[in-house]
Design a protein around this motif. Structure first.
Motif, PDB file in Angstrom:
ATOM      1  N   LEU A  11       0.824  -1.214   0.000  1.00 16.12           N
ATOM      2  CA  LEU A  11       0.000   0.000   0.000  1.00 16.12           C
ATOM      3  C   LEU A  11       0.853   1.256   0.000  1.00 16.12           C
ATOM      4  CD1 LEU A  11      -2.983  -0.751   2.399  1.00 16.12           C
ATOM      5  CD2 LEU A  11      -3.089  -0.224  -0.043  1.00 16.12           C
ATOM      6  N   LEU A  12       1.922   1.259   0.797  1.00 17.23           N
ATOM      7  CA  LEU A  12       2.774   2.441   0.887  1.00 17.23           C
ATOM      8  C   LEU A  12       3.541   2.717  -0.398  1.00 17.23           C
ATOM      9  CD1 LEU A  12       4.089   2.261   4.547  1.00 17.23           C
ATOM     10  CD2 LEU A  12       2.382   3.815   3.589  1.00 17.23           C
ATOM     11  N   GLN A  13       3.549   1.770  -1.309  1.00 14.91           N
ATOM     12  CA  GLN A  13       4.176   1.982  -2.608  1.00 14.91           C
ATOM     13  C   GLN A  13       3.203   2.631  -3.590  1.00 14.91           C
ATOM     14  OE1 GLN A  13       5.568  -1.946  -3.565  1.00 14.91           O
ATOM     15  NE2 GLN A  13       7.375  -1.736  -2.295  1.00 14.91           N
ATOM     16  N   LYS A  14       1.960   2.770  -3.231  1.00 13.72           N
ATOM     17  CA  LYS A  14       0.937   3.356  -4.094  1.00 13.72           C
ATOM     18  C   LYS A  14       0.912   4.874  -3.917  1.00 13.72           C
ATOM     19  CE  LYS A  14      -0.631  -0.629  -5.463  1.00 13.72           C
ATOM     20  NZ  LYS A  14      -0.403  -1.096  -6.799  1.00 13.72           N
ATOM     21  N   ASP A  15       0.967   5.583  -5.020  1.00 15.27           N
ATOM     22  CA  ASP A  15       1.004   7.047  -4.975  1.00 15.27           C
ATOM     23  C   ASP A  15      -0.192   7.641  -4.244  1.00 15.27           C
ATOM     24  OD1 ASP A  15       3.388   7.079  -6.354  1.00 15.27           O
ATOM     25  OD2 ASP A  15       2.480   7.583  -8.280  1.00 15.27           O
ATOM     26  N   PHE A  16      -1.409   7.114  -4.477  1.00 17.68           N
ATOM     27  CA  PHE A  16      -2.593   7.708  -3.853  1.00 17.68           C
ATOM     28  C   PHE A  16      -2.561   7.536  -2.340  1.00 17.68           C
ATOM     29  CE2 PHE A  16      -7.087   7.856  -2.530  1.00 17.68           C
ATOM     30  CZ  PHE A  16      -7.381   9.154  -2.940  1.00 17.68           C
ATOM     31  N   VAL A  17      -2.118   6.389  -1.863  1.00 19.20           N
ATOM     32  CA  VAL A  17      -2.028   6.164  -0.416  1.00 19.20           C
ATOM     33  C   VAL A  17      -1.003   7.116   0.193  1.00 19.20           C
ATOM     34  CG1 VAL A  17      -1.408   4.496   1.377  1.00 19.20           C
ATOM     35  CG2 VAL A  17      -2.798   3.767  -0.573  1.00 19.20           C
ATOM     36  N   ARG A  18       0.148   7.218  -0.438  1.00 12.57           N
ATOM     37  CA  ARG A  18       1.158   8.156   0.043  1.00 12.57           C
ATOM     38  C   ARG A  18       0.632   9.586   0.010  1.00 12.57           C
ATOM     39  NH1 ARG A  18       7.203   6.542  -1.960  1.00 12.57           N
ATOM     40  NH2 ARG A  18       7.236   4.470  -1.055  1.00 12.57           N
ATOM     41  N   PHE A  19      -0.044   9.931  -1.070  1.00 10.95           N
ATOM     42  CA  PHE A  19      -0.615  11.269  -1.209  1.00 10.95           C
ATOM     43  C   PHE A  19      -1.580  11.555  -0.058  1.00 10.95           C
ATOM     44  CE2 PHE A  19      -3.481  14.485  -2.813  1.00 10.95           C
ATOM     45  CZ  PHE A  19      -2.620  15.362  -3.450  1.00 10.95           C
ATOM     46  N   CYS A  20      -2.410  10.583   0.290  1.00 10.04           N
ATOM     47  CA  CYS A  20      -3.376  10.775   1.378  1.00 10.04           C
ATOM     48  C   CYS A  20      -2.701  10.871   2.744  1.00 10.04           C
ATOM     49  CB  CYS A  20      -4.408   9.650   1.363  1.00 10.04           C
ATOM     50  SG  CYS A  20      -5.555   9.763  -0.030  1.00 10.04           S
ATOM     51  N   ILE A  21      -1.626  10.108   2.944  1.00 11.99           N
ATOM     52  CA  ILE A  21      -0.889  10.204   4.211  1.00 11.99           C
ATOM     53  C   ILE A  21      -0.279  11.599   4.349  1.00 11.99           C
ATOM     54  CG2 ILE A  21       1.164   9.388   5.460  1.00 11.99           C
ATOM     55  CD1 ILE A  21       0.477   6.562   4.290  1.00 11.99           C
ATOM     56  N   VAL A  22       0.358  12.066   3.287  1.00  6.62           N
ATOM     57  CA  VAL A  22       0.936  13.419   3.299  1.00  6.62           C
ATOM     58  C   VAL A  22      -0.175  14.450   3.505  1.00  6.62           C
ATOM     59  CG1 VAL A  22       2.114  15.168   1.902  1.00  6.62           C
ATOM     60  CG2 VAL A  22       2.960  12.814   1.941  1.00  6.62           C
ATOM     61  N   GLY A  23      -1.290  14.253   2.814  1.00  6.06           N
ATOM     62  CA  GLY A  23      -2.422  15.163   2.973  1.00  6.06           C
ATOM     63  C   GLY A  23      -2.953  15.178   4.397  1.00  6.06           C
TER      64      GLY A  23
END
Length: 145
Positions: A11-23
């Motif tokens: 999951l952490l390799q997925k851009d959208f998941v990372r984007f949401c964590i940063v968000g």
């Protein structure tokens, strides 16, 4: 336990998941600053939100550049990326400031609830611009989504 670790790693390799964590981190920073600026700085809501959002936006850029899209940063300078990121995000910042001000002043919602609503609206706008415009076609190792 190994399955959970593998799932989280995937999951952490997925851009959208990372984007949401940063968000999510950006949301917390924005919310704290908004509350401080309104309650202690006595700024109007729309000004406080614009300033808080700009600070959170800059932090989000740093996280996106160094984590979310790290694999997509080789073809542009950091100056190009930050300018493009800010230009694309300003519509969301001003839109967010307007939405928060209207929800607080006209609908009497709380600052944090109003910010949450405006953040959900801005999420999709910001993800589209970040992934498909700003850091587009720069994936050199195919590790993006």
């Amino acid at each position: 336990m190994r399955v959970v670790k593998t799932t989280i790693t995937t999951l952490l390799q997925k851009d959208f998941v990372r984007f949401c964590i940063v968000g999510g981190v950006g949301f917390i920073v924005n919310a704290l600053l908004l509350k401080l600026f309104v309650d202690y700085g006595h700024l109007r809501v729309y000004i406080a939100q614009a300033v808080a959002a700009e600070i959170a936006l800059f932090l989000n850029f740093l996280f996106h550049h160094n984590w979310t899209y790290k694999h997509k940063t080789e073809n542009k300078t950091i100056k190009q990326l930050i300018i493009q990121f800010h230009l694309a995000s300003w519509a969301a910042i001003f839109g967010s400031a307007l939405v928060v001000a209207v929800l607080v002043n006209k609908f009497k919602l709380s600052l944090i609830l109003s910010l949450a609503i405006s953040s959900v609206i801005a999420l999709f706008w910001n993800f589209f611009w970040s992934k498909y415009i700003i850091w587009r076609n720069n994936d050199t190792n195919g590790s993006g989504e």
